[in-house]
Motif scaffolding. Structure first.
Motif, PDB file in Angstrom:
ATOM      1  N   PHE A 193      -0.128  -5.919  -8.057  1.00  0.00           N
ATOM      2  CA  PHE A 193       1.318  -5.685  -8.085  1.00  0.00           C
ATOM      3  C   PHE A 193       1.669  -4.673  -9.177  1.00  0.00           C
ATOM      4  O   PHE A 193       2.416  -3.721  -8.934  1.00  0.00           O
ATOM      5  CB  PHE A 193       2.037  -7.015  -8.300  1.00  0.00           C
ATOM      6  CG  PHE A 193       3.507  -6.894  -8.565  1.00  0.00           C
ATOM      7  CD1 PHE A 193       4.357  -6.349  -7.615  1.00  0.00           C
ATOM      8  CD2 PHE A 193       4.052  -7.331  -9.756  1.00  0.00           C
ATOM      9  CE1 PHE A 193       5.707  -6.240  -7.845  1.00  0.00           C
ATOM     10  CE2 PHE A 193       5.406  -7.216 -10.000  1.00  0.00           C
ATOM     11  CZ  PHE A 193       6.242  -6.668  -9.050  1.00  0.00           C
ATOM     12  N   LEU A 194       1.104  -4.868 -10.369  1.00  0.00           N
ATOM     13  CA  LEU A 194       1.411  -3.960 -11.479  1.00  0.00           C
ATOM     14  C   LEU A 194       0.972  -2.533 -11.159  1.00  0.00           C
ATOM     15  O   LEU A 194       1.708  -1.571 -11.407  1.00  0.00           O
ATOM     16  CB  LEU A 194       0.726  -4.439 -12.765  1.00  0.00           C
ATOM     17  CG  LEU A 194       1.398  -5.616 -13.468  1.00  0.00           C
ATOM     18  CD1 LEU A 194       0.628  -5.992 -14.716  1.00  0.00           C
ATOM     19  CD2 LEU A 194       2.835  -5.258 -13.823  1.00  0.00           C
ATOM     20  N   ILE A 195      -0.241  -2.388 -10.614  1.00  0.00           N
ATOM     21  CA  ILE A 195      -0.744  -1.046 -10.296  1.00  0.00           C
ATOM     22  C   ILE A 195       0.187  -0.358  -9.305  1.00  0.00           C
ATOM     23  O   ILE A 195       0.614   0.785  -9.490  1.00  0.00           O
ATOM     24  CB  ILE A 195      -2.171  -1.112  -9.729  1.00  0.00           C
ATOM     25  CG1 ILE A 195      -3.154  -1.602 -10.799  1.00  0.00           C
ATOM     26  CG2 ILE A 195      -2.606   0.247  -9.193  1.00  0.00           C
ATOM     27  CD1 ILE A 195      -4.549  -1.844 -10.264  1.00  0.00           C
ATOM     28  N   VAL A 196       0.526  -1.091  -8.232  1.00  0.00           N
ATOM     29  CA  VAL A 196       1.349  -0.492  -7.177  1.00  0.00           C
ATOM     30  C   VAL A 196       2.753  -0.207  -7.691  1.00  0.00           C
ATOM     31  O   VAL A 196       3.324   0.859  -7.425  1.00  0.00           O
ATOM     32  CB  VAL A 196       1.393  -1.416  -5.942  1.00  0.00           C
ATOM     33  CG1 VAL A 196       2.289  -0.834  -4.875  1.00  0.00           C
ATOM     34  CG2 VAL A 196      -0.002  -1.613  -5.393  1.00  0.00           C
ATOM     35  N   LEU A 197       3.310  -1.155  -8.467  1.00  0.00           N
ATOM     36  CA  LEU A 197       4.652  -0.956  -9.012  1.00  0.00           C
ATOM     37  C   LEU A 197       4.684   0.282  -9.900  1.00  0.00           C
ATOM     38  O   LEU A 197       5.552   1.143  -9.761  1.00  0.00           O
ATOM     39  CB  LEU A 197       5.071  -2.196  -9.806  1.00  0.00           C
ATOM     40  CG  LEU A 197       6.495  -2.197 -10.345  1.00  0.00           C
ATOM     41  CD1 LEU A 197       7.490  -2.263  -9.201  1.00  0.00           C
ATOM     42  CD2 LEU A 197       6.718  -3.366 -11.286  1.00  0.00           C
ATOM     43  N   CYS A 198       3.708   0.395 -10.803  1.00  0.00           N
ATOM     44  CA  CYS A 198       3.666   1.561 -11.688  1.00  0.00           C
ATOM     45  C   CYS A 198       3.520   2.842 -10.879  1.00  0.00           C
ATOM     46  O   CYS A 198       4.183   3.845 -11.163  1.00  0.00           O
ATOM     47  CB  CYS A 198       2.504   1.448 -12.672  1.00  0.00           C
ATOM     48  SG  CYS A 198       2.746   0.181 -13.897  1.00  0.00           S
ATOM     49  N   ALA A 199       2.639   2.815  -9.879  1.00  0.00           N
ATOM     50  CA  ALA A 199       2.435   4.014  -9.067  1.00  0.00           C
ATOM     51  C   ALA A 199       3.729   4.385  -8.352  1.00  0.00           C
ATOM     52  O   ALA A 199       4.099   5.561  -8.308  1.00  0.00           O
ATOM     53  CB  ALA A 199       1.309   3.793  -8.063  1.00  0.00           C
ATOM     54  N   ASN A 200       4.436   3.390  -7.812  1.00  0.00           N
ATOM     55  CA  ASN A 200       5.680   3.682  -7.097  1.00  0.00           C
ATOM     56  C   ASN A 200       6.758   4.224  -8.031  1.00  0.00           C
ATOM     57  O   ASN A 200       7.410   5.224  -7.724  1.00  0.00           O
ATOM     58  CB  ASN A 200       6.198   2.421  -6.395  1.00  0.00           C
ATOM     59  CG  ASN A 200       5.406   2.112  -5.138  1.00  0.00           C
ATOM     60  OD1 ASN A 200       4.713   2.972  -4.610  1.00  0.00           O
ATOM     61  ND2 ASN A 200       5.509   0.891  -4.667  1.00  0.00           N
ATOM     62  N   VAL A 201       6.951   3.553  -9.173  1.00  0.00           N
ATOM     63  CA  VAL A 201       7.993   3.988 -10.116  1.00  0.00           C
ATOM     64  C   VAL A 201       7.669   5.384 -10.640  1.00  0.00           C
ATOM     65  O   VAL A 201       8.527   6.279 -10.656  1.00  0.00           O
ATOM     66  CB  VAL A 201       8.122   2.977 -11.278  1.00  0.00           C
ATOM     67  CG1 VAL A 201       9.019   3.534 -12.368  1.00  0.00           C
ATOM     68  CG2 VAL A 201       8.685   1.663 -10.764  1.00  0.00           C
ATOM     69  N   ALA A 202       6.409   5.590 -11.045  1.00  0.00           N
ATOM     70  CA  ALA A 202       6.028   6.890 -11.592  1.00  0.00           C
ATOM     71  C   ALA A 202       6.114   7.972 -10.520  1.00  0.00           C
ATOM     72  O   ALA A 202       6.577   9.087 -10.792  1.00  0.00           O
ATOM     73  CB  ALA A 202       4.621   6.823 -12.174  1.00  0.00           C
ATOM     74  N   GLY A 203       5.685   7.644  -9.306  1.00  0.00           N
ATOM     75  CA  GLY A 203       5.725   8.625  -8.216  1.00  0.00           C
ATOM     76  C   GLY A 203       7.158   9.057  -7.927  1.00  0.00           C
ATOM     77  O   GLY A 203       7.441  10.244  -7.799  1.00  0.00           O
ATOM     78  N   ASP A 204       8.072   8.073  -7.845  1.00  0.00           N
ATOM     79  CA  ASP A 204       9.480   8.401  -7.606  1.00  0.00           C
ATOM     80  C   ASP A 204      10.029   9.321  -8.696  1.00  0.00           C
ATOM     81  O   ASP A 204      10.706  10.314  -8.401  1.00  0.00           O
ATOM     82  CB  ASP A 204      10.321   7.117  -7.580  1.00  0.00           C
ATOM     83  CG  ASP A 204      10.228   6.420  -6.226  1.00  0.00           C
ATOM     84  OD1 ASP A 204       9.584   6.992  -5.321  1.00  0.00           O
ATOM     85  OD2 ASP A 204      10.785   5.323  -6.087  1.00  0.00           O
ATOM     86  N   ALA A 205       9.726   8.967  -9.951  1.00  0.00           N
ATOM     87  CA  ALA A 205      10.258   9.755 -11.059  1.00  0.00           C
ATOM     88  C   ALA A 205       9.662  11.161 -11.049  1.00  0.00           C
ATOM     89  O   ALA A 205      10.361  12.152 -11.270  1.00  0.00           O
ATOM     90  CB  ALA A 205       9.963   9.052 -12.379  1.00  0.00           C
ATOM     91  N   LEU A 206       8.369  11.242 -10.763  1.00  0.00           N
ATOM     92  CA  LEU A 206       7.694  12.536 -10.720  1.00  0.00           C
ATOM     93  C   LEU A 206       8.334  13.436  -9.668  1.00  0.00           C
ATOM     94  O   LEU A 206       8.580  14.624  -9.893  1.00  0.00           O
ATOM     95  CB  LEU A 206       6.219  12.300 -10.381  1.00  0.00           C
ATOM     96  CG  LEU A 206       5.218  13.368 -10.763  1.00  0.00           C
ATOM     97  CD1 LEU A 206       5.176  13.516 -12.261  1.00  0.00           C
ATOM     98  CD2 LEU A 206       3.843  13.022 -10.229  1.00  0.00           C
ATOM     99  N   ARG A 207       8.633  12.829  -8.527  1.00  0.00           N
ATOM    100  CA  ARG A 207       9.269  13.591  -7.460  1.00  0.00           C
ATOM    101  C   ARG A 207      10.643  14.073  -7.888  1.00  0.00           C
ATOM    102  O   ARG A 207      11.001  15.226  -7.694  1.00  0.00           O
ATOM    103  CB  ARG A 207       9.377  12.724  -6.213  1.00  0.00           C
ATOM    104  CG  ARG A 207      10.158  13.371  -5.098  1.00  0.00           C
ATOM    105  CD  ARG A 207      10.689  12.344  -4.139  1.00  0.00           C
ATOM    106  NE  ARG A 207      11.522  11.361  -4.850  1.00  0.00           N
ATOM    107  CZ  ARG A 207      11.867  10.199  -4.353  1.00  0.00           C
ATOM    108  NH1 ARG A 207      11.433   9.842  -3.176  1.00  0.00           N
ATOM    109  NH2 ARG A 207      12.623   9.371  -5.040  1.00  0.00           N
ATOM    110  N   ASP A 208      11.431  13.171  -8.496  1.00  0.00           N
ATOM    111  CA  ASP A 208      12.782  13.555  -8.903  1.00  0.00           C
ATOM    112  C   ASP A 208      12.758  14.699  -9.906  1.00  0.00           C
ATOM    113  O   ASP A 208      13.611  15.572  -9.885  1.00  0.00           O
ATOM    114  CB  ASP A 208      13.517  12.347  -9.503  1.00  0.00           C
ATOM    115  CG  ASP A 208      13.865  11.334  -8.420  1.00  0.00           C
ATOM    116  OD1 ASP A 208      13.696  11.671  -7.232  1.00  0.00           O
ATOM    117  OD2 ASP A 208      14.298  10.223  -8.768  1.00  0.00           O
TER     118      ASP A 208
END
Lengths: 312, 301
Positions: free
Chosen positions: B278-293
């Protein structure tokens, strides 16, 4: 719209062919000589030859593939290596539970997701919006098996409210309903996030449009503006999302069925693959692939019906 | 984002096509506190996975008589097993470190496989418009075959293992990636520097690699990072079902599955690896979204 559907149908042909080829290939993996399996190891060679001839095993591969297609078309997909029941009857028993689980899951998760997404969009930037977005990111990050295990641990074992093994019968009976609650809730939890997110961005888009401003300008209540003018248009992409996410949902359903011993297609497929029951594995993959072709077709049609601009 | 669009249309060399400089992108990224926290945590997890053989306190595959020892913070915890032991007495912390390696590798290799093939298909599709309808039709076809089904089919043919699962994740990411790459590439192909490159007589290969690929690659990679979390989840789910990693190998999804039998007496065996996924996926999702923005808001949608 007809062009769109025709295009989709044409695209389905090679996919279907590929899947059938895969199914044929899987049956080639059945260990041992089928003739020996049928006649027993002590059978004389002439009997084996007769069986081979009867089953077409002495024919070239292309002919065998053709025969396979003909058999599948007539519903004959062989017999399970383990239960010895026909694959068709194994599948027949598993389809209804899977459909039931999917419907029960969508029944609560889609309305809730749309509701959450709409609230988040209308109150953009508020605490409610932040909570919805945080929940949806959290929801898509949770492994489905973790949700299922937690559901069992708390609502099945710690507070033994709901049963968590198997299916209790049709969903409208008391037993059937109680049995479906935990799997349907667990599966729905992974679907709310995407639905809420999509609804939110879609409503935000629509709220910028002229007709919403007109509706507001002519003095409609905010409620009427959102429910009748904004949400209706905003739901079009959500329909597509449900179609696009069908694969994601199936992945969740397979895990959910396995954990809750839900007697559906997903559990049947996993069990067959793990026990090298190739005929059943072949049957489940064929049926699931066919289901996807149909779902894609339905989504295309729905999309065209909801959005008259899509004319193919 | 009109600024970005203007900057793109007025440039004449590929190197200038990047958005105009504001604060450097990594600074803007780190200003988003959630994204910064996610990136740091993800970095630590990756580092721990890489260093697994050096830092793991015990042999992750060695059974012992100390079965189902709870983590250190509970009463019966033992100092030599910080996160306790599993049903076979193996040290959970060590298995976690090794398991994270396998889980991350399945996701990374799958993503790389799908990313390379998918981007090439999308870029070629935009570069040679004559091939476009054919490639895109192929992509549409692949889209109608979901990843999980591909995984089941491959495992059915090849047998359980990490390899078929990784291939399935890779093949399943091809169509999405091809679509995004094509979208990005079509935009680039319309720009003047491509025309200019053609005019001075550059070969197709130079044009493709130096002008198209170079400008498209960062956007494609951002998109891929957005999918990373989902790939990890899918890989872990397949391993949970027993279709991926095989014992005695350690893999987070499989560890969770092994803990299922001890849910009543020792819930930590299943919960700890699940929480880590959960932590890995959550971090990847949050970081990915921010990186895109920060880097490429056009991909939002």
């Amino acid at each position: 719209m007809i062009g769109q559907i025709a295009n989709r149908l044409i695209l389905s042909v090679p996919v279907l062919f590929g899947v059938l080829l895969l199914g044929f290939l899987l049956l080639q993996l059945v260990p041992g000589d089928p003739a020996v399996v049928i006649a027993g190891p002590a059978a004389p060679p002439e009997v084996l030859d007769a069986i081979r001839q009867e089953m077409g095993l002495d024919q070239p591969v292309m002919v065998q593939f053709w025969n396979y297609l003909a058999r599948v078309a007539s519903g004959d997909m062989g017999r399970s290596l383990i239960s010895n029941k026909t694959v068709l009857s194994e599948l027949g028993g598993a389809i209804i539970p899977t459909v039931e689980l999917m419907v029960a899951c969508l029944f609560w998760s889609i309305p809730l997701g749309i509701g959450m997404g709409t609230v988040a969009a209308v109150k953009r930037g508020s605490i409610a919006d932040r909570i919805v977005m945080a929940l949806s990111v959290g929801g898509v990050s949770l492994p489905i098996f973790f949700i299922c295990l937690l559901a069992i641990q708390f609502l099945g074992v710690y507070w033994p409210i709901f049963p968590f093994i198997g299916r209790g019968g049709p969903v409208w009976t008391y037993d059937g309903f109680m049995h479906i609650v935990l799997p349907a809730v667990s599966l729905g939890l992974i679907f709310i996030g995407p639905v809420a997110r999509m609804t939110r961005s879609s409503v935000l888009e629509v709220l910028k449009l002229d007709h919403v401003r007109t509706a507001r300008a002519k003095g409609l209540s905010e409620r009427a503006v959102i429910l009748r003018h904004a949400l209706r248009n905003a739901l079009i992409p959500v329909v597509t999302l449900v179609g696009l996410q069908a694969g994601y949902l199936l992945g969740g359903a397979i895990v959910t069925e396995t954990i809750f011993s839900w007697p559906g297609i997903g559990r049947l497929a996993v069990g067959a693959i793990l026990s090298s029951d190739f005929p059943v594995a072949q049957g489940t993959i064929l049926v699931l692939a066919l289901a996807f072709i149909v779902i894609n077709l339905i989504v295309d049609v729905l999309y065209a019906l909801l959005d008259p601009r899509v004319q193919g | 984002m009109t600024v970005t669009a203007d900057a793109n249309t007025t440039t004449a060399t590929p190197e200038d096509a990047a958005p105009p400089r504001r604060a450097p992108w990594w600074l803007r990224l780190l200003r988003d506190r959630a994204a910064a926290a996610a990136l740091i945590l993800l970095g630590l997890i990756v580092l721990a996975a890489i260093l697994a053989p050096l830092i793991s306190p015990a042999d992750p595959f060695a059974n012992s008589r100390n079965v189902m020892i709870p983590p250190i913070w509970s009463e019966r915890g033992m100092a030599e097993h910080l996160l306790g032991t599993d049903g076979q007495g193996r040290d959970i912390l060590s298995r976690l470190l090794y398991g994270t390696r396998v889980t991350l590798l399945i996701g990374l290799i799958g993503m790389g496989l799908g990313g390379v093939i998918g981007s090439l298909m999308g870029l070629v599709s935009a570069f040679y418009p004559r091939l476009d309808p054919w490639i895109m039709r192929l992509v549409d076809m692949m889209l109608s075959f979901p990843a999980i089904l591909l995984g089941l089919a491959l495992v059915a043919v090849m047998g359980q293992g990490v390899v078929p699962v990784t291939i399935a994740l890779g093949v399943a990411s091809i169509p999405d990636c091809a679509r995004i790459a094509r979208g990005i590439a079509v935009g680039i192909m319309k720009q003047e520097f491509i025309e200019a490159g053609r005019a001075v007589g550059l070969s197709d290969l130079t044009l493709f690699v130096r002008y198209l690929l170079r400008n498209a690659i960062s956007s494609i990679m951002i998109f891929m990072s957005l999918r990373f979390g989902q790939l990890i989840l899918l890989g872990a789910a397949l391993s949970f079902l027993g279709l991926g990693a095989r014992p005695p190998q350690a893999e987070l999804g499989m560890m969770a599955a092994q803990g299922r039998d001890f849910l009543l007496f020792a819930p930590h065996i299943a919960v700890i690896p699940s929480v880590l996924i959960f932590l890995i996926v959550l971090c990847a999702n949050v970081a990915g979204d921010a990186l895109r923005d920060v880097l490429d808001p056009r991909l939002r949608g």
